[in-house]
Design a protein around this motif. Structure first.
Motif, PDB file in Angstrom:
ATOM      1  N   ILE A 166       0.830  -1.202  -0.043  1.00 41.65           N
ATOM      2  CA  ILE A 166      -0.072   0.051  -0.018  1.00 41.65           C
ATOM      3  C   ILE A 166       0.954   1.226  -0.079  1.00 41.65           C
ATOM      4  CG2 ILE A 166      -1.778   1.392   1.163  1.00 41.65           C
ATOM      5  CD1 ILE A 166      -2.672  -1.502   0.048  1.00 41.65           C
ATOM      6  N   TYR A 167       0.664   2.220  -0.909  1.00 40.31           N
ATOM      7  CA  TYR A 167       1.413   3.211  -1.232  1.00 40.31           C
ATOM      8  C   TYR A 167       0.989   4.324  -0.288  1.00 40.31           C
ATOM      9  CZ  TYR A 167       4.266   5.582  -5.112  1.00 40.31           C
ATOM     10  OH  TYR A 167       5.298   5.604  -5.889  1.00 40.31           O
ATOM     11  N   LEU A 168       1.889   4.928   0.604  1.00 40.09           N
ATOM     12  CA  LEU A 168       1.458   6.151   1.355  1.00 40.09           C
ATOM     13  C   LEU A 168       1.937   7.306   0.992  1.00 40.09           C
ATOM     14  CD1 LEU A 168       2.327   4.160   4.795  1.00 40.09           C
ATOM     15  CD2 LEU A 168       0.112   4.373   3.761  1.00 40.09           C
ATOM     16  N   GLY A 169       3.133   7.362   0.337  1.00 37.55           N
ATOM     17  CA  GLY A 169       3.463   8.661  -0.119  1.00 37.55           C
ATOM     18  C   GLY A 169       4.458   8.685  -0.865  1.00 37.55           C
TER      19      GLY A 169
ATOM     20  N   LEU B 166       3.127   0.754   3.074  1.00 39.00           N
ATOM     21  CA  LEU B 166       2.916  -0.313   3.917  1.00 39.00           C
ATOM     22  C   LEU B 166       3.052  -1.617   3.315  1.00 39.00           C
ATOM     23  CD1 LEU B 166       1.590  -0.434   6.911  1.00 39.00           C
ATOM     24  CD2 LEU B 166      -0.674  -0.519   5.589  1.00 39.00           C
TER      25      LEU B 166
END
Lengths: 139, 139
Positions: free
Chosen positions: A81-84, A135
């Motif tokens: 999961i891409y957070l930034g 993540l």
């Protein structure tokens, strides 16, 4: 039903994956269609000839999106999961040129988070530098 | 030969443009083809059902690439050169959902540089927050 996330996978700082590909006129046209970005610096050789670059360059976000490709497929892999993402566009990738993009784990943090160094190079120089926060897939 | 950059254009802090569109399954499939990112969280409803999101979500970089669309077409417009982008992916955009993306000039600096606030929202909340550094088109 299988749960791909259940496959054990340990991540370590220093793990790195890279991929090299040519950014074709077709890729640039497809990205323009998808995003609506028809900036002539990417699509119009006559316009591009009047710019500092002299010929058409790929959209920066097209090249940067290749990081997402490595992250989703290879490292950290499916379920990431891409957070930034931070990006610095340092030099152009000319349409038709080869680009090498890499992702390297530089820090593993609590709660399954990690920082990845994201680099792209073309024609012997770094064209995008940056880092991503993700993540990690559940192990 | 006309030079589009020669058209005078003054930019001011506070100028803002936004665009609303639906992120379709076709968009997500096209982005997966273009980038190689076939992370099942985007493409596989059965896998997505096992994640915190419960259903397929759009690639973060696909949504973020819509900023490039506004910048290249509307504000600052054709000839804009992208120097950097920071992104925080705060919440998902579900496949099939509407997303509103906006670009606002928040600072005009020397040498034709500017900082733009880049925001995306979907289903009533901010999904991407960030800012871009650009070189404004020559006026």
């Amino acid at each position: 039903m299988s749960d791909e996330r259940a496959v054990p996978r340990a991540f370590t700082v220093g793990e790195r994956r890279e991929m090299t590909r040519t950014v074709t006129p077709r890729d640039v046209a497809a990205f323009a269609d998808l995003t609506g970005d028809r900036n002539p610096v990417h699509l119009d050789p006559a316009f591009a000839a009047t710019t500092r670059f002299g010929r058409p360059i790929a959209h920066g976000m097209l090249v940067a999106s290749l990081f997402s490709g490595i992250m989703g497929q290879q490292l950290p892999g499916p379920g990431t999961i891409y957070l930034g993402q931070k990006l610095r566009f340092l030099a152009p990738v000319f349409v038709g040129a080869e680009v090498t993009v890499s992702v390297e784990i530089i820090e593993i943090k609590e709660k399954g988070r990690a920082t990845l160094r994201t680099l792209a190079s073309s024609d012997g120089k770094v064209v995008i530098d940056g880092d991503a926060e993700v993540l990690l897939p559940k192990t």
